[in-house]
Design an enzyme around this catalytic site. Structure first.
Site, PDB file in Angstrom:
ATOM      1  CE1 TYR A  19      -3.447  -2.653   0.241  1.00  0.00           C
ATOM      2  CE2 TYR A  19      -3.354  -2.575   2.630  1.00  0.00           C
ATOM      3  CZ  TYR A  19      -3.870  -3.109   1.476  1.00  0.00           C
ATOM      4  OH  TYR A  19      -4.824  -4.098   1.540  1.00  0.00           O
ATOM      5  NE  ARG A  49      -2.804   3.422   2.966  1.00  0.00           N
ATOM      6  CZ  ARG A  49      -3.450   2.465   3.603  1.00  0.00           C
ATOM      7  NH1 ARG A  49      -3.171   2.202   4.848  1.00  0.00           N
ATOM      8  NH2 ARG A  49      -4.406   1.782   3.005  1.00  0.00           N
ATOM      9  CE  LYS A  79      -5.962  -7.443   1.022  1.00  0.00           C
ATOM     10  NZ  LYS A  79      -6.324  -7.870   2.363  1.00  0.00           N
TER      11      LYS A  79
HETATM   12  P1  FBP Z   1     -11.137  -5.111   3.437  1.00  0.00           P
HETATM   13  O1  FBP Z   1     -11.668  -5.942   2.290  1.00  0.00           O
HETATM   14  O2  FBP Z   1     -12.081  -5.105   4.593  1.00  0.00           O
HETATM   15  O3  FBP Z   1     -10.738  -3.743   2.978  1.00  0.00           O
HETATM   16  O4  FBP Z   1      -9.817  -5.850   3.948  1.00  0.00           O
HETATM   17  C1  FBP Z   1      -8.621  -5.762   3.236  1.00  0.00           C
HETATM   18  C2  FBP Z   1      -7.495  -5.223   4.100  1.00  0.00           C
HETATM   19  O5  FBP Z   1      -6.268  -5.209   3.411  1.00  0.00           O
HETATM   20  C3  FBP Z   1      -7.333  -5.964   5.419  1.00  0.00           C
HETATM   21  O6  FBP Z   1      -6.534  -7.111   5.280  1.00  0.00           O
HETATM   22  C4  FBP Z   1      -6.767  -4.916   6.303  1.00  0.00           C
HETATM   23  O7  FBP Z   1      -7.119  -5.065   7.638  1.00  0.00           O
HETATM   24  C5  FBP Z   1      -7.401  -3.671   5.805  1.00  0.00           C
HETATM   25  O8  FBP Z   1      -7.776  -3.885   4.470  1.00  0.00           O
HETATM   26  C6  FBP Z   1      -6.465  -2.489   5.920  1.00  0.00           C
HETATM   27  O9  FBP Z   1      -7.179  -1.357   5.604  1.00  0.00           O
HETATM   28  P2  FBP Z   1      -6.558   0.102   5.552  1.00  0.00           P
HETATM   29  O10 FBP Z   1      -5.089   0.005   5.854  1.00  0.00           O
HETATM   30  O11 FBP Z   1      -6.856   0.576   4.172  1.00  0.00           O
HETATM   31  O12 FBP Z   1      -7.299   0.874   6.571  1.00  0.00           O
END
Ligand code: FBP
Length: 251
Positions: free
Chosen positions: A144, A146, A175
């Protein structure tokens, strides 16, 4: 060493049920039903998910049930809360050895690219990837973008960068979050090369909108989803599971 990816794939596609939000967001995501990990375990079992994602604590406390139902367990090895502001860092909370002892067939790790702490996460990932691969366990990297340094940067470019990083650091599956543009996602999938791409669900959306997005995603070469809230916050999680499976495994 052969990586046992087949344990978390079905006909080259996946549908993983993610339930690490209790750590990442706190119980604000939950209601009276889905606050209970057994509720999630039952959805994973009845919905025949190709994997369920837990942190170590749930995997330990609900070990018997997970084992008994033979649900493919993907253990998340790092995590953080959302209480600390500023650039995020997510550190290791469980080892590969412990994950294997708990019956995990794959491990997961989040890297916040762009954070001023990304080097720490990349370094930890390297060790985990090596240890997991020594035991034949696939590694899934949540990647991600960020932190302060990504402000103003193109979401499309960051998505492709996240994918490419997954390939470069040796993730078997990455992912990522979808930016909503089909062409951009196609490029991101291409950028990942032989590393497979799955998409995160995100916050709960209207079912119709969510399914439309999943249909789009499946046109790009992605192998499926790792979804949490859009399933276990739904009124009927098994009904939406059925619809997701029809899209993902459509002939
Ligand atoms: P969701 O389908 O509920 O978004 O879950 C995916 C996920 O990657 C989880 O594994 C993790 O807890 C969450 O999203 C993290 O969300 P963020 O960092 O965007 O708040």
């Amino acid at each position: 060493m052969k990586i046992n990816l087949y344990k978390i794939l079905k006909n080259k596609k996946v549908l993983y049920l993610a339930y690490d939000q209790g750590l990442e967001h706190g119980p604000t995501d939950f209601n009276d039903k889905n606050i209970d990990p057994e509720y999630i375990i039952n959805i994973a079992k009845k919905g025949k998910y190709t994997g369920v994602i837990f942190q170590k604590g749930i995997a330990e406390k609900y070990h018997d049930k997970i084992r008994e139902l033979e649900i493919p367990l993907i253990l998340k090895l790092n995590g953080k809360t959302n209480l600390v502001k500023g650039d995020p860092v997510s550190k290791q909370l469980c080892t590969v050895k412990e994950a294997i002892r708990l019956g995990a067939v794959a491990v997961g790790y989040t890297i916040y690219i762009g954070s001023k702490y990304e080097d720490e996460m990349l370094q930890e990932f390297e060790e985990i990837q090596r240890q997991a691969h020594e035991k034949g366990l696939p590694v899934i990297a949540w990647i991600y973008p960020r932190g302060k340094s990504i402000k103003g940067k193109s979401k499309a470019k960051l998505m492709a960068y996240a994918s490419r990083i997954g390939l470069e650091i040796g993730a078997d599956i990455i992912k990522i979050s979808y930016n909503g543009n089909l062409k951009d996602l196609k490029w991101a999938v291409k950028s990942a090369g032989k590393t497979k791409v799955v998409i995160a669900g995100g916050i709960k959306k209207q079912e119709k909108e969510f399914l439309k997005q999943v249909k789009e995603i499946m046109k790009t070469g992605c192998i499926g989803l790792a979804v949490g809230r859009n399933v276990w916050q739904a009124k009927d999680p098994l009904e939406i599971t059925k619809k997701l499976k029809e899209i993902i495994w459509k002939k």
